[in-house]
Design a protein around this motif. Sequence first.
Motif, PDB file in Angstrom:
ATOM      1  N   UNK A  96      62.188  14.051  14.682  1.00  0.00           N
ATOM      2  CA  UNK A  96      61.742  14.895  15.786  1.00  0.00           C
ATOM      3  C   UNK A  96      60.515  15.706  15.392  1.00  0.00           C
ATOM      4  N   UNK A  97      60.477  16.190  14.156  1.00  0.00           N
ATOM      5  CA  UNK A  97      59.309  16.932  13.678  1.00  0.00           C
ATOM      6  C   UNK A  97      58.068  16.034  13.679  1.00  0.00           C
ATOM      7  N   UNK A  98      58.228  14.792  13.245  1.00  0.00           N
ATOM      8  CA  UNK A  98      57.100  13.855  13.223  1.00  0.00           C
ATOM      9  C   UNK A  98      56.627  13.584  14.649  1.00  0.00           C
ATOM     10  N   UNK A  99      57.557  13.326  15.563  1.00  0.00           N
ATOM     11  CA  UNK A  99      57.181  13.060  16.952  1.00  0.00           C
ATOM     12  C   UNK A  99      56.492  14.273  17.575  1.00  0.00           C
ATOM     13  N   UNK A 100      56.994  15.468  17.268  1.00  0.00           N
ATOM     14  CA  UNK A 100      56.402  16.703  17.796  1.00  0.00           C
ATOM     15  C   UNK A 100      54.961  16.842  17.304  1.00  0.00           C
ATOM     16  N   UNK A 101      54.747  16.588  16.024  1.00  0.00           N
ATOM     17  CA  UNK A 101      53.397  16.654  15.448  1.00  0.00           C
ATOM     18  C   UNK A 101      52.483  15.593  16.068  1.00  0.00           C
ATOM     19  N   UNK A 157      57.422  16.958  27.182  1.00  0.00           N
ATOM     20  CA  UNK A 157      58.172  16.244  26.150  1.00  0.00           C
ATOM     21  C   UNK A 157      58.162  17.030  24.849  1.00  0.00           C
ATOM     22  N   UNK A 158      57.014  17.606  24.520  1.00  0.00           N
ATOM     23  CA  UNK A 158      56.881  18.396  23.297  1.00  0.00           C
ATOM     24  C   UNK A 158      57.812  19.609  23.335  1.00  0.00           C
ATOM     25  N   UNK A 159      57.895  20.269  24.491  1.00  0.00           N
ATOM     26  CA  UNK A 159      58.799  21.410  24.625  1.00  0.00           C
ATOM     27  C   UNK A 159      60.262  20.983  24.483  1.00  0.00           C
ATOM     28  N   UNK A 160      60.611  19.849  25.064  1.00  0.00           N
ATOM     29  CA  UNK A 160      61.981  19.350  24.926  1.00  0.00           C
ATOM     30  C   UNK A 160      62.306  19.038  23.471  1.00  0.00           C
ATOM     31  N   UNK A 161      61.327  18.462  22.766  1.00  0.00           N
ATOM     32  CA  UNK A 161      61.529  18.179  21.345  1.00  0.00           C
ATOM     33  C   UNK A 161      61.727  19.471  20.559  1.00  0.00           C
ATOM     34  N   UNK A 162      60.917  20.478  20.865  1.00  0.00           N
ATOM     35  CA  UNK A 162      61.030  21.756  20.156  1.00  0.00           C
ATOM     36  C   UNK A 162      62.409  22.377  20.388  1.00  0.00           C
ATOM     37  N   UNK A 177      69.142  21.596  16.508  1.00  0.00           N
ATOM     38  CA  UNK A 177      69.617  20.925  15.295  1.00  0.00           C
ATOM     39  C   UNK A 177      69.500  21.827  14.078  1.00  0.00           C
ATOM     40  N   UNK A 178      68.420  22.592  13.988  1.00  0.00           N
ATOM     41  CA  UNK A 178      68.278  23.520  12.862  1.00  0.00           C
ATOM     42  C   UNK A 178      69.382  24.562  12.892  1.00  0.00           C
ATOM     43  N   UNK A 179      69.755  25.005  14.080  1.00  0.00           N
ATOM     44  CA  UNK A 179      70.856  25.957  14.214  1.00  0.00           C
ATOM     45  C   UNK A 179      72.177  25.362  13.758  1.00  0.00           C
ATOM     46  N   UNK A 180      72.361  24.067  14.004  1.00  0.00           N
ATOM     47  CA  UNK A 180      73.600  23.404  13.572  1.00  0.00           C
ATOM     48  C   UNK A 180      73.682  23.306  12.048  1.00  0.00           C
ATOM     49  N   UNK A 181      72.529  23.198  11.402  1.00  0.00           N
ATOM     50  CA  UNK A 181      72.512  23.032   9.947  1.00  0.00           C
ATOM     51  C   UNK A 181      72.632  24.356   9.205  1.00  0.00           C
ATOM     52  N   UNK A 182      72.308  25.461   9.880  1.00  0.00           N
ATOM     53  CA  UNK A 182      72.398  26.762   9.233  1.00  0.00           C
ATOM     54  C   UNK A 182      73.831  27.274   9.307  1.00  0.00           C
ATOM     55  N   UNK A 183      74.322  27.834   8.208  1.00  0.00           N
ATOM     56  CA  UNK A 183      75.689  28.374   8.237  1.00  0.00           C
ATOM     57  C   UNK A 183      75.762  29.612   9.121  1.00  0.00           C
ATOM     58  N   UNK A 184      76.923  29.811   9.739  1.00  0.00           N
ATOM     59  CA  UNK A 184      77.122  30.990  10.567  1.00  0.00           C
ATOM     60  C   UNK A 184      77.060  32.243   9.702  1.00  0.00           C
ATOM     61  N   UNK A 185      76.366  33.254  10.196  1.00  0.00           N
ATOM     62  CA  UNK A 185      76.239  34.505   9.468  1.00  0.00           C
ATOM     63  C   UNK A 185      77.035  35.577  10.211  1.00  0.00           C
ATOM     64  N   UNK A 186      77.942  36.210   9.513  1.00  0.00           N
ATOM     65  CA  UNK A 186      78.730  37.283  10.107  1.00  0.00           C
ATOM     66  C   UNK A 186      77.907  38.557  10.137  1.00  0.00           C
TER      67      UNK A 186
END
Length: 68
Positions: free
Chosen positions: A16-21, A47-52, A58-67
Amino acid sequence: MTEEEIAATRANLAELHVEHHDLDLVIDHLLLSPPPDDLLIRRLKKRKLLLKDRITQLEGMLEPDVQA
C-alpha cells in the motif's frame, strides 16, 4: 494476531505504501502534462486518500494497545 497475520499485514502495508507513492508520482506527472485530465486526477487523489486510510488502519492494528 498471530505471527503469520502480522507478517501478512506488514506485507500488505508495504504494498500500500508503494502504491500510495506511485500515485503521488502519477498525479504530479499528470498535473505537469498539458492539459491535465481533471477527472482522472480527482479519481487518483480519491484512491490515494483511500489508500492512506487503509494504511493508517493497518498501522493501528500492528501497534500494541496503550493503556492511558
